[in-house]
Design a protein around this motif. Structure first.
Motif, PDB file in Angstrom:
ATOM      1  N   ALA A   1       0.867  -1.181   0.000  1.00  0.00           N
ATOM      2  CA  ALA A   1       0.000   0.000   0.000  1.00  0.00           C
ATOM      3  C   ALA A   1       0.903   1.230   0.000  1.00  0.00           C
ATOM      4  CB  ALA A   1      -0.912  -0.001   1.223  1.00  0.00           C
ATOM      5  N   LEU A   2       0.986   1.906  -1.131  1.00  0.00           N
ATOM      6  CA  LEU A   2       1.994   2.950  -1.312  1.00  0.00           C
ATOM      7  C   LEU A   2       1.807   4.112  -0.326  1.00  0.00           C
ATOM      8  CD1 LEU A   2       2.270   3.136  -5.213  1.00  0.00           C
ATOM      9  CD2 LEU A   2       3.750   1.913  -3.600  1.00  0.00           C
ATOM     10  N   GLY A   3       2.866   4.349   0.461  1.00  0.00           N
ATOM     11  CA  GLY A   3       2.855   5.459   1.395  1.00  0.00           C
ATOM     12  C   GLY A   3       2.178   5.172   2.726  1.00  0.00           C
ATOM     13  N   TRP A   4       1.788   3.933   2.949  1.00  0.00           N
ATOM     14  CA  TRP A   4       1.135   3.565   4.202  1.00  0.00           C
ATOM     15  C   TRP A   4       2.108   2.826   5.121  1.00  0.00           C
ATOM     16  CZ3 TRP A   4      -4.360   3.575   5.632  1.00  0.00           C
ATOM     17  CH2 TRP A   4      -5.116   4.390   4.779  1.00  0.00           C
ATOM     18  N   ASP A   5       1.863   2.952   6.430  1.00  0.00           N
ATOM     19  CA  ASP A   5       2.673   2.251   7.420  1.00  0.00           C
ATOM     20  C   ASP A   5       2.087   0.855   7.622  1.00  0.00           C
ATOM     21  OD1 ASP A   5       3.383   1.299  10.203  1.00  0.00           O
ATOM     22  OD2 ASP A   5       4.611   3.113  10.104  1.00  0.00           O
ATOM     23  N   GLU A   6       2.880  -0.151   7.331  1.00  0.00           N
ATOM     24  CA  GLU A   6       2.399  -1.529   7.390  1.00  0.00           C
ATOM     25  C   GLU A   6       1.988  -1.925   8.808  1.00  0.00           C
ATOM     26  OE1 GLU A   6       4.107  -6.017   6.322  1.00  0.00           O
ATOM     27  OE2 GLU A   6       5.377  -4.233   6.060  1.00  0.00           O
ATOM     28  N   ALA A   7       2.698  -1.425   9.804  1.00  0.00           N
ATOM     29  CA  ALA A   7       2.419  -1.818  11.187  1.00  0.00           C
ATOM     30  C   ALA A   7       1.163  -1.147  11.729  1.00  0.00           C
ATOM     31  CB  ALA A   7       3.620  -1.489  12.067  1.00  0.00           C
ATOM     32  N   THR A   8       1.049   0.166  11.538  1.00  0.00           N
ATOM     33  CA  THR A   8      -0.090   0.899  12.099  1.00  0.00           C
ATOM     34  C   THR A   8      -1.296   0.917  11.178  1.00  0.00           C
ATOM     35  OG1 THR A   8       0.625   3.014  11.141  1.00  0.00           O
ATOM     36  CG2 THR A   8       1.521   2.408  13.308  1.00  0.00           C
ATOM     37  N   LYS A   9      -1.057   0.558   9.905  1.00  0.00           N
ATOM     38  CA  LYS A   9      -2.111   0.607   8.881  1.00  0.00           C
ATOM     39  C   LYS A   9      -2.720   2.012   8.780  1.00  0.00           C
ATOM     40  CE  LYS A   9      -3.143  -4.317   9.206  1.00  0.00           C
ATOM     41  NZ  LYS A   9      -1.891  -4.614   9.946  1.00  0.00           N
ATOM     42  N   LYS A  10      -1.840   2.989   8.813  1.00  0.00           N
ATOM     43  CA  LYS A  10      -2.204   4.393   8.684  1.00  0.00           C
ATOM     44  C   LYS A  10      -1.369   5.024   7.566  1.00  0.00           C
ATOM     45  CE  LYS A  10      -4.974   4.629  12.323  1.00  0.00           C
ATOM     46  NZ  LYS A  10      -6.425   4.958  12.203  1.00  0.00           N
ATOM     47  N   PRO A  11      -1.920   6.049   6.900  1.00  0.00           N
ATOM     48  CA  PRO A  11      -1.115   6.745   5.889  1.00  0.00           C
ATOM     49  C   PRO A  11       0.049   7.476   6.541  1.00  0.00           C
ATOM     50  CG  PRO A  11      -3.198   7.886   6.239  1.00  0.00           C
ATOM     51  CD  PRO A  11      -3.279   6.610   7.002  1.00  0.00           C
ATOM     52  N   ARG A  12       1.207   7.436   5.892  1.00  0.00           N
ATOM     53  CA  ARG A  12       2.376   8.134   6.397  1.00  0.00           C
ATOM     54  C   ARG A  12       2.191   9.639   6.218  1.00  0.00           C
ATOM     55  NH1 ARG A  12       7.477   5.257   6.006  1.00  0.00           N
ATOM     56  NH2 ARG A  12       8.441   7.333   6.010  1.00  0.00           N
ATOM     57  N   GLU A  13       2.139  10.379   7.310  1.00  0.00           N
ATOM     58  CA  GLU A  13       1.919  11.821   7.255  1.00  0.00           C
ATOM     59  C   GLU A  13       3.021  12.521   6.465  1.00  0.00           C
ATOM     60  OE1 GLU A  13      -0.580  13.683   8.632  1.00  0.00           O
ATOM     61  OE2 GLU A  13      -1.695  11.963   9.420  1.00  0.00           O
ATOM     62  N   ASP A  14       4.262  12.007   6.590  1.00  0.00           N
ATOM     63  CA  ASP A  14       5.396  12.651   5.944  1.00  0.00           C
ATOM     64  C   ASP A  14       5.463  12.365   4.450  1.00  0.00           C
ATOM     65  OD1 ASP A  14       5.938   9.940   6.519  1.00  0.00           O
ATOM     66  OD2 ASP A  14       8.100  10.286   6.406  1.00  0.00           O
ATOM     67  N   ILE A  15       4.553  11.519   3.955  1.00  0.00           N
ATOM     68  CA  ILE A  15       4.541  11.178   2.529  1.00  0.00           C
ATOM     69  C   ILE A  15       3.236  11.595   1.867  1.00  0.00           C
ATOM     70  CG2 ILE A  15       4.561   9.261   0.871  1.00  0.00           C
ATOM     71  CD1 ILE A  15       6.493   7.816   2.734  1.00  0.00           C
ATOM     72  N   LEU A  16       2.120  11.229   2.456  1.00  0.00           N
ATOM     73  CA  LEU A  16       0.835  11.415   1.794  1.00  0.00           C
ATOM     74  C   LEU A  16       0.100  12.694   2.194  1.00  0.00           C
ATOM     75  CD1 LEU A  16      -0.480   7.733   1.932  1.00  0.00           C
ATOM     76  CD2 LEU A  16       0.559   8.921   0.001  1.00  0.00           C
ATOM     77  N   LYS A  17       0.553  13.382   3.214  1.00  0.00           N
ATOM     78  CA  LYS A  17      -0.144  14.577   3.689  1.00  0.00           C
ATOM     79  C   LYS A  17       0.658  15.853   3.415  1.00  0.00           C
ATOM     80  CE  LYS A  17      -3.428  12.002   5.430  1.00  0.00           C
ATOM     81  NZ  LYS A  17      -4.790  11.961   4.859  1.00  0.00           N
ATOM     82  N   ILE A  18       1.453  15.830   2.366  1.00  0.00           N
ATOM     83  CA  ILE A  18       2.285  16.978   2.014  1.00  0.00           C
ATOM     84  C   ILE A  18       2.068  17.323   0.541  1.00  0.00           C
ATOM     85  CG2 ILE A  18       4.053  16.520   3.764  1.00  0.00           C
ATOM     86  CD1 ILE A  18       5.714  15.153   1.614  1.00  0.00           C
ATOM     87  N   PRO A  19       2.388  18.556   0.126  1.00  0.00           N
ATOM     88  CA  PRO A  19       2.152  18.956  -1.281  1.00  0.00           C
ATOM     89  C   PRO A  19       2.812  18.045  -2.309  1.00  0.00           C
ATOM     90  CG  PRO A  19       2.584  20.891   0.051  1.00  0.00           C
ATOM     91  CD  PRO A  19       2.832  19.710   0.949  1.00  0.00           C
ATOM     92  N   PHE A  20       3.977  17.465  -1.976  1.00  0.00           N
ATOM     93  CA  PHE A  20       4.680  16.630  -2.950  1.00  0.00           C
ATOM     94  C   PHE A  20       3.811  15.472  -3.435  1.00  0.00           C
ATOM     95  CE2 PHE A  20       7.673  13.577  -4.631  1.00  0.00           C
ATOM     96  CZ  PHE A  20       8.656  14.353  -5.218  1.00  0.00           C
ATOM     97  N   ALA A  21       2.982  14.915  -2.541  1.00  0.00           N
ATOM     98  CA  ALA A  21       2.157  13.759  -2.904  1.00  0.00           C
ATOM     99  C   ALA A  21       1.173  14.083  -4.023  1.00  0.00           C
ATOM    100  CB  ALA A  21       1.403  13.244  -1.680  1.00  0.00           C
TER     101      ALA A  21
END
Length: 426
Positions: free
Chosen positions: A230-250
């Motif tokens: 799941a691209l950009g997601w944390d496998e352990a917490t099953k949450k989107p990575r804030e530093d990847i998916l919640k920034i303008p670059f995404a």
């Protein structure tokens, strides 16, 4: 693929596997390879368009050429070229065949999706998978349709749903899926093997243009994907990575693909002008009732005037496309390893360069591909000539998202200095 769906024969281009065994080693060499591919495709593009066979052979040709690896890292066998070169390669291939230029364009976008929304580990793993296997990537991502539904099942996520449009999937090795996780508003992208029972293509792409892009519908039934994919997601917490998916670059994925569109529009329009030029020189007759009669059509004032005007506008559009491509490339170069540093303003500036060429390429492309009939003559409308395919191709895809909204967006930018809010089309 269903047995009753006709496909082109991959053996047709088998000789190019040996001819292109050596991969290009510079930007100029990559673009020269793209021009070679374009020349091969142009020889029978009109006939293949009319035959409307699933483009198995044409994908094989792209694989032989190495162009599928153009943007990939060298350590896995890629060309490691910037997007600015990728855009020019798309344009070159589209000159010879708009459909195959579009397939290359979408592949380059989907094969680098992890660069934008993936974790560092996912980026490396995805590149290695695609480049080492020379895979072609399609995408079942159409924001106008209902999102695919994603449920979590232990260490896996499960995709279900359908998409009305799905570009290149039928002839792909891998397919990008995108949907929303149940109980959230969060989107997930994942790359999956195409050839599995749960991916069922409708084989219903029977549109007027871009006939060889296999852009028809697809049903997705119980496709299981490890959480680790799941691209950009944390496998352990099953949450989107804030530093990847919640920034303008995404959100750079959107201007990147919008510029993909503009470049194959331009390639198709330039291809139309080049094709028409050869036809006019070899076949168009001078008009004998104008009062200023000429021996040759190439001496006719109105023909020379039209070709000159078309040429000037296409040359200007290419310059704008290259400027936009350089801008996108510089953003990736500057922020690819430091994604959190990209500001909304810088992202917005890049998007408006892309919006500018989207407007210009649409306007000029439609005008040139319809206008070339005025300078080729009535006999050029023959299906055997195939001049109509260029207009049909541009007309079909320029309806993807209304260019009027790009004009409005640019108007707000020019008048009010407002950057567009990131969306699926901005």
């Amino acid at each position: 693929m269903a047995a009753n769906v006709p496909a082109s024969d991959e053996a047709v281009y088998a000789s190019y596997q040996a001819k292109w065994a050596t991969q290009p080693d510079s930007s100029d060499a990559w673009l020269a390879r793209a021009r070679e591919v374009s020349e091969v495709l142009s020889q029978d593009a009109a006939q293949r368009d009319q035959d409307n066979k699933s483009p198995r052979a044409e994908i094989a040709l792209l694989k032989h050429s190495g162009l599928l690896k153009l943007l990939g890292p060298k350590k896995y066998g890629g060309g490691e070229q910037p997007w600015s070169v990728g855009y020019q390669a798309i344009r070159e291939v589209a000159k010879g065949d708009g459909s195959i230029g579009m397939l290359l364009a979408y592949h380059l976008l989907w094969s680098t999706t992890a660069n934008v929304v993936g974790t560092p580990e996912q980026i490396e793993r995805t590149h290695e998978l695609i480049i080492k296997n020379n895979y072609f990537v399609g995408g079942a991502v159409n924001p106008r349709d209902s999102d695919l539904k994603i449920t979590s099942d232990g260490d896996h996520i499960v995709f279900n749903g359908a998409k009305f449009f799905n570009t290149g999937g039928v002839v792909s090795d891998l397919t990008v899926l995108e949907g929303v996780l149940e109980g959230t508003e969060d989107h997930i992208f994942a790359l999956v093997e195409t050839r599995q029972p749960g991916i069922k293509f409708a084989h219903n792409w029977h549109n007027i243009g871009l006939r060889l892009t296999e852009s028809g519908g697809v049903k997705i039934e119980n496709i299981r994907v490890p959480w680790s994919d799941a691209l950009g997601w944390d496998e352990a917490t099953k949450k989107p990575r804030e530093d990847i998916l919640k920034i303008p670059f995404a959100s750079l994925l959107l201007p990147t693909i919008q510029l993909v569109f503009s470049n194959f529009y331009l390639g198709i329009a330039i291809g139309a002008l080049e094709f028409a030029s050869k036809y006019t020189v070899g076949n168009t007759r001078a008009w004998p009732f104008g009062g200023d009669n000429k021996e040759s059509a190439t001496d006719e004032f109105y023909i020379l005037e039209r070709y000159g005007n078309f040429f000037a506008h296409l040359r200007a559009a290419e310059a704008l496309a290259d400027r936009a491509g350089e801008h996108i490339s510089s953003v990736y170069s500057k922020y690819g390893s430091n994604r959190a540093s990209l500001t909304p303003e810088e992202r917005g500036e890049a998007a408006e360069w892309v919006a500018s060429i989207k407007v210009v390429a649409t306007d000029v492309g439609l005008r040139v591909t319809s206008g070339v009939f005025e300078v080729t003559g009535a006999r050029a409308t023959s299906l055997k000539v195939g001049l109509d395919r260029f207009w049909r191709d541009i007309r079909t895809h320029t309806l993807h998202d209304p260019v009027a909204y790009k004009n409005r967006e640019l108007g707000r930018f020019a008048l009010l200095h407002e950057y567009p809010e990131a969306s699926w089309y901005t």
